[in-house]
Design a protein around this motif. Sequence first.
Motif, mmCIF file in Angstrom:
data_model
loop_
_atom_site.group_PDB
_atom_site.id
_atom_site.type_symbol
_atom_site.label_atom_id
_atom_site.label_comp_id
_atom_site.label_asym_id
_atom_site.label_seq_id
_atom_site.Cartn_x
_atom_site.Cartn_y
_atom_site.Cartn_z
ATOM 1 N N THR A 28 4.003 29.063 -25.664
ATOM 2 C CA THR A 28 5.043 28.063 -25.813
ATOM 3 C C THR A 28 5.380 27.426 -24.726
ATOM 4 O O THR A 28 6.171 27.585 -23.655
ATOM 5 N N PHE A 29 4.849 25.868 -24.857
ATOM 6 C CA PHE A 29 4.666 25.115 -23.611
ATOM 7 C C PHE A 29 6.157 24.992 -23.192
ATOM 8 O O PHE A 29 6.514 24.719 -21.745
ATOM 9 N N SER A 30 7.203 24.803 -23.823
ATOM 10 C CA SER A 30 8.430 24.476 -23.348
ATOM 11 C C SER A 30 9.113 25.488 -22.593
ATOM 12 O O SER A 30 9.871 25.450 -21.948
ATOM 13 N N MET A 31 8.711 26.729 -22.708
ATOM 14 C CA MET A 31 9.183 27.918 -22.213
ATOM 15 C C MET A 31 8.120 28.379 -20.912
ATOM 16 O O MET A 31 8.447 29.449 -20.434
ATOM 17 N N THR A 32 7.235 27.544 -20.700
ATOM 18 C CA THR A 32 6.327 27.750 -19.564
ATOM 19 C C THR A 32 6.747 26.930 -18.365
ATOM 20 O O THR A 32 6.742 25.726 -18.393
ATOM 21 N N VAL A 33 6.627 27.522 -17.220
ATOM 22 C CA VAL A 33 6.841 27.012 -15.768
ATOM 23 C C VAL A 33 5.546 26.472 -15.502
ATOM 24 O O VAL A 33 4.518 27.339 -15.378
ATOM 25 N N MET A 34 4.982 25.175 -15.126
ATOM 26 C CA MET A 34 4.181 24.586 -14.987
ATOM 27 C C MET A 34 3.841 24.318 -13.315
ATOM 28 O O MET A 34 4.965 23.758 -12.854
ATOM 29 N N GLY A 35 2.687 24.398 -12.845
ATOM 30 C CA GLY A 35 2.782 24.483 -11.403
ATOM 31 C C GLY A 35 1.430 23.844 -10.951
ATOM 32 O O GLY A 35 0.418 23.977 -11.638
ATOM 33 N N TRP A 36 1.355 23.037 -9.828
ATOM 34 C CA TRP A 36 0.239 22.575 -9.267
ATOM 35 C C TRP A 36 -0.151 23.212 -7.958
ATOM 36 O O TRP A 36 0.662 23.175 -7.194
ATOM 37 N N TYR A 37 -1.297 23.820 -7.727
ATOM 38 C CA TYR A 37 -1.649 24.323 -6.460
ATOM 39 C C TYR A 37 -2.887 23.561 -5.899
ATOM 40 O O TYR A 37 -3.711 22.905 -6.670
ATOM 41 N N ARG A 38 -3.123 23.788 -4.706
ATOM 42 C CA ARG A 38 -4.432 23.256 -4.033
ATOM 43 C C ARG A 38 -5.049 24.394 -3.065
ATOM 44 O O ARG A 38 -4.406 25.261 -2.528
ATOM 45 N N GLN A 39 -6.342 24.019 -3.005
ATOM 46 C CA GLN A 39 -7.184 24.981 -2.043
ATOM 47 C C GLN A 39 -8.381 24.395 -1.449
ATOM 48 O O GLN A 39 -9.107 23.581 -2.102
ATOM 49 N N THR A 40 -8.427 24.515 -0.054
ATOM 50 C CA THR A 40 -9.619 23.961 0.690
ATOM 51 C C THR A 40 -10.402 25.222 0.940
ATOM 52 O O THR A 40 -9.920 26.387 1.298
ATOM 53 N N PRO A 41 -11.598 25.235 1.250
ATOM 54 C CA PRO A 41 -12.602 26.152 1.705
ATOM 55 C C PRO A 41 -11.967 26.876 3.177
ATOM 56 O O PRO A 41 -11.609 26.358 4.067
#
Length: 115
Positions: A28-41
Amino acid sequence: QVQVVESGGGLVQAGESLRLSCTASGTTFSMTVMGWYRQTPGKQRELVAVIFRSGVTNYSDSVKGRFTISRDNAKNMAYLQMNSLKPEDTAVYYCNANYLGVLSWGQGTQVIVSS
Protein backbone atom coordinates in the motif's frame (compact mmCIF):
# COMPACT_ATOMS: atom_id res chain seq x y z
CA GLN A 1 6.00 -9.47 -1.45
CA VAL A 2 7.16 -5.93 -2.06
CA GLN A 3 9.23 -5.36 -5.17
CA VAL A 4 11.35 -2.26 -5.51
CA VAL A 5 12.96 -1.16 -8.76
CA GLU A 6 15.20 1.86 -9.27
CA SER A 7 16.15 3.58 -12.50
CA GLY A 8 17.78 6.75 -13.73
CA GLY A 9 21.42 6.37 -12.81
CA GLY A 10 24.23 7.26 -15.15
CA LEU A 11 27.41 9.19 -15.78
CA VAL A 12 27.34 12.96 -15.45
CA GLN A 13 29.81 15.76 -14.95
CA ALA A 14 30.16 17.70 -11.74
CA GLY A 15 27.50 20.37 -11.44
CA GLU A 16 24.96 18.52 -13.54
CA SER A 17 21.69 16.93 -12.45
CA LEU A 18 20.10 13.49 -12.44
CA ARG A 19 16.72 12.22 -11.36
CA LEU A 20 16.38 8.75 -9.93
CA SER A 21 13.06 6.96 -9.97
CA CYS A 22 11.79 4.14 -7.82
CA THR A 23 8.66 2.07 -8.09
CA ALA A 24 7.37 -0.15 -5.32
CA SER A 25 4.74 -2.78 -5.99
CA GLY A 26 3.01 -5.22 -3.72
CA THR A 27 2.46 -2.67 -0.99
CA THR A 28 0.00 0.00 0.00
CA PHE A 29 2.25 2.70 -1.32
CA SER A 30 0.63 5.60 0.48
CA MET A 31 1.38 3.82 3.76
CA THR A 32 5.01 3.13 2.85
CA VAL A 33 7.98 5.17 3.95
CA MET A 34 10.34 5.58 1.00
CA GLY A 35 14.03 6.21 1.29
CA TRP A 36 17.12 6.58 -0.85
CA TYR A 37 20.44 5.22 0.31
CA ARG A 38 23.84 5.04 -1.30
CA GLN A 39 26.91 2.91 -0.96
CA THR A 40 30.49 3.05 -2.17
CA PRO A 41 32.98 0.18 -2.10
CA GLY A 42 34.26 -0.55 1.37
CA LYS A 43 31.75 1.70 3.08
CA GLN A 44 28.46 1.14 4.80
CA ARG A 45 25.25 2.00 3.06
CA GLU A 46 24.17 5.47 4.15
CA LEU A 47 20.83 7.21 4.20
CA VAL A 48 20.54 10.01 1.65
CA ALA A 49 16.91 11.04 1.99
CA VAL A 50 13.61 9.74 3.29
CA ILE A 51 10.01 10.74 2.73
CA PHE A 52 7.36 9.71 5.19
CA ARG A 53 3.72 8.91 4.54
CA SER A 54 2.82 12.46 5.51
CA GLY A 55 5.22 13.90 2.95
CA VAL A 56 7.70 15.05 5.58
CA THR A 57 11.27 14.67 4.34
CA ASN A 58 14.69 14.29 5.90
CA TYR A 59 18.08 14.57 4.25
CA SER A 60 21.65 13.78 5.12
CA ASP A 61 23.74 16.88 5.68
CA SER A 62 25.89 16.05 2.68
CA VAL A 63 23.00 16.43 0.23
CA LYS A 64 20.78 18.96 1.96
CA GLY A 65 19.97 21.82 -0.39
CA ARG A 66 21.03 19.87 -3.47
CA PHE A 67 18.81 16.77 -3.49
CA THR A 68 15.05 16.60 -3.30
CA ILE A 69 13.03 13.48 -2.53
CA SER A 70 9.42 13.30 -3.61
CA ARG A 71 6.65 10.78 -4.08
CA ASP A 72 3.63 10.25 -6.26
CA ASN A 73 1.26 7.92 -4.45
CA ALA A 74 -1.04 7.65 -7.47
CA LYS A 75 1.82 6.15 -9.49
CA ASN A 76 3.54 4.19 -6.68
CA MET A 77 6.67 6.16 -7.45
CA ALA A 78 9.37 7.90 -5.45
CA TYR A 79 11.99 10.19 -6.92
CA LEU A 80 15.32 11.66 -6.01
CA GLN A 81 16.19 14.85 -7.87
CA MET A 82 19.92 15.39 -7.59
CA ASN A 83 21.28 18.82 -8.52
CA SER A 84 24.76 20.29 -8.35
CA LEU A 85 26.26 16.82 -8.31
CA LYS A 86 29.74 16.37 -6.93
CA PRO A 87 32.29 13.60 -7.53
CA GLU A 88 31.74 12.49 -3.93
CA ASP A 89 28.12 11.70 -4.82
CA THR A 90 29.41 8.80 -6.91
CA ALA A 91 27.85 5.63 -5.53
CA VAL A 92 25.30 2.93 -6.07
CA TYR A 93 21.96 4.35 -5.05
CA TYR A 94 19.35 2.09 -3.52
CA CYS A 95 15.68 2.69 -3.01
CA ASN A 96 14.10 1.36 0.16
CA ALA A 97 10.46 0.75 0.94
CA ASN A 98 9.48 0.47 4.58
CA TYR A 99 5.97 -0.89 4.96
CA LEU A 100 4.92 -1.49 8.55
CA GLY A 101 8.52 -2.07 9.55
CA VAL A 102 9.32 -4.52 6.78
CA LEU A 103 12.17 -3.24 4.62
CA SER A 104 12.48 -4.00 0.92
CA TRP A 105 15.38 -2.98 -1.28
CA GLY A 106 15.89 -2.46 -4.96
CA GLN A 107 18.86 -3.74 -6.88
CA GLY A 108 20.55 -0.34 -7.00
CA THR A 109 21.44 2.09 -9.74
CA GLN A 110 24.94 3.41 -10.35
CA VAL A 111 25.62 7.14 -10.33
CA ILE A 112 29.03 8.35 -11.46
CA VAL A 113 29.97 12.00 -11.25
CA SER A 114 33.14 12.97 -13.07
CA SER A 115 35.17 16.01 -12.12
